[in-house]
Design a protein around this motif. Structure first.
Motif, mmCIF file in Angstrom:
data_model
loop_
_atom_site.group_PDB
_atom_site.id
_atom_site.type_symbol
_atom_site.label_atom_id
_atom_site.label_comp_id
_atom_site.label_asym_id
_atom_site.label_seq_id
_atom_site.Cartn_x
_atom_site.Cartn_y
_atom_site.Cartn_z
ATOM 1 N N VAL A 115 0.844 -1.191 0.000
ATOM 2 C CA VAL A 115 0.000 0.000 0.000
ATOM 3 C C VAL A 115 0.882 1.244 0.000
ATOM 4 N N VAL A 116 0.640 2.129 -0.963
ATOM 5 C CA VAL A 116 1.393 3.372 -1.085
ATOM 6 C C VAL A 116 0.450 4.527 -0.775
ATOM 7 N N ASN A 117 0.736 5.263 0.284
ATOM 8 C CA ASN A 117 -0.080 6.389 0.725
ATOM 9 C C ASN A 117 0.519 7.682 0.185
ATOM 10 N N LEU A 118 -0.216 8.362 -0.703
ATOM 11 C CA LEU A 118 0.267 9.580 -1.348
ATOM 12 C C LEU A 118 -0.348 10.805 -0.687
ATOM 13 N N TYR A 125 -2.291 10.276 10.297
ATOM 14 C CA TYR A 125 -3.069 9.034 10.283
ATOM 15 C C TYR A 125 -2.362 7.931 9.517
ATOM 16 N N ASP A 126 -1.973 6.911 10.249
ATOM 17 C CA ASP A 126 -1.447 5.688 9.648
ATOM 18 C C ASP A 126 -2.609 4.949 9.001
ATOM 19 N N LEU A 127 -2.488 4.649 7.718
ATOM 20 C CA LEU A 127 -3.543 3.933 6.998
ATOM 21 C C LEU A 127 -3.243 2.443 6.865
ATOM 22 N N GLY A 128 -2.149 1.991 7.462
ATOM 23 C CA GLY A 128 -1.724 0.620 7.246
ATOM 24 C C GLY A 128 -0.869 0.504 6.000
ATOM 25 N N GLU A 129 -0.298 1.644 5.574
ATOM 26 C CA GLU A 129 0.489 1.658 4.348
ATOM 27 C C GLU A 129 1.850 0.998 4.522
ATOM 28 N N THR A 130 2.407 0.581 3.403
ATOM 29 C CA THR A 130 3.756 0.046 3.360
ATOM 30 C C THR A 130 4.757 1.143 3.059
ATOM 31 N N LEU A 131 4.339 2.115 2.277
ATOM 32 C CA LEU A 131 5.206 3.215 1.857
ATOM 33 C C LEU A 131 4.415 4.513 1.900
ATOM 34 N N ARG A 132 4.956 5.511 2.593
ATOM 35 C CA ARG A 132 4.319 6.826 2.675
ATOM 36 C C ARG A 132 5.118 7.815 1.842
ATOM 37 N N VAL A 133 4.424 8.531 0.964
ATOM 38 C CA VAL A 133 5.074 9.449 0.024
ATOM 39 C C VAL A 133 4.483 10.843 0.175
#
Length: 280
Positions: A33-36, A130-138
């Protein structure tokens, strides 16, 4: 006599717990999961559309979920890539939360999805916490936004595992100072990688996709130390609160944080836990 209730971690504790469960379930399914995160008008939708096209051309099973306060314009644009896309309307909420993401993925996320790009609400304040359960935050910023953006929004850029500069094809025209921007990024997030991209000109296209795939294959995620940063925002349900965060980071998925909160209203309601497998 009034009873004093300790609400120090009440606001984000439920979200973080839900995010950890969601992260584990998605990881078990092999989904990165990539959070943009970016401000409005940064060009993240245009860049994401190009990355989705590249993923499809390479045969990477990919999907995208995009969040906005109103309209389905971004989903319509992203759907042109030919990959599964879902629009989330937040009805005025300034950010996504882990429970919201889980509910929208349930029954929709295609089986075998290797990459899920989440285009968060255009806002560099509330979504950063907010942490969304992402693997990578951008965190993304366009060359038109000014070199001091990382200093103005240190939580968003300080928690990012990757920083992306967009619209570099017009950098000279707007007088963008790349060296100053990089220096400001390093001030709030020492050692984080900065990518230069142009959805229109083609520069750097595929780099975000490559980074996401590498992290999914086990590449370490950069976790810098972040200073205390106060802010206020509104939650699902209409109430608001102000709080400050001190962040401790580790190499691995998901923000590791300690929080100090001063809610102005009751804490957010409990969010649901698990993500169901897609329906056949």
């Amino acid at each position: 006599m009034c009873r004093v209730v300790d609400l120090q971690q009440a606001v984000l504790a439920k979200n973080d717990d839900c995010a950890q469960r969601l992260r584990a379930e998605l990881a078990a399914r092999g989904t990165v999961v990539v959070n943009l995160l970016s401000s409005p008008g940064s060009g993240k939708t245009a860049l994401l559309e190009q990355e989705l096209v590249l993923a499809r051309e390479r045969g990477v099973p990919v999907a995208a979920l995009t969040a906005d306060l109103a309209t389905e314009n971004d989903a319509v644009r992203l759907a042109r890539s030919g990959v599964p896309v879902k629009q989330v309307l937040t009805d005025g909420l300034c950010h996504l939360e882990a429970g919201m993401l889980g509910r929208h993925l349930e029954g929709w996320l295609p089986a075998g999805t290797r990459l899920l790009f989440v285009e968060n609400v255009g806002n560099l304040v509330c979504p950063a916490s907010y942490d969304l359960g992402e693997t990578l935050r951008v965190a993304l910023a366009s060359v038109t936004e000014g070199e001091d953006k990382p200093l103005k929004y240190p939580t968003a850029f300080g928690l990012a595992q990757l920083v992306v500069v967009t619209k570099t094809d017009i950098a000279a025209a707007v007088g963008f100072d790349e060296a100053a921007f990089r220096a400001n990024v390093q001030q709030v997030n020492p050692g984080v990688e900065v990518l230069l991209t142009s959805a229109r000109g083609g520069a750097g296209l595929g780099a975000l996709l490559d980074r996401a795939l590498a992290v999914g294959a086990g590449a370490p995620a950069h976790r810098p130390v972040m200073a205390m940063t106060p802010h206020a925002h509104e939650h699902e349900g209409g109430h608001s609160h102000s709080h400050s965060h001190s962040h401790d980071h580790v190499h691995g998925p998901g923000p590791s944080r300690t929080h100090s909160h001063r809610p102005s209203a009751s804490p957010v309601p409990a969010v649901p836990g698990g993500l169901a497998q897609p329906r056949s």
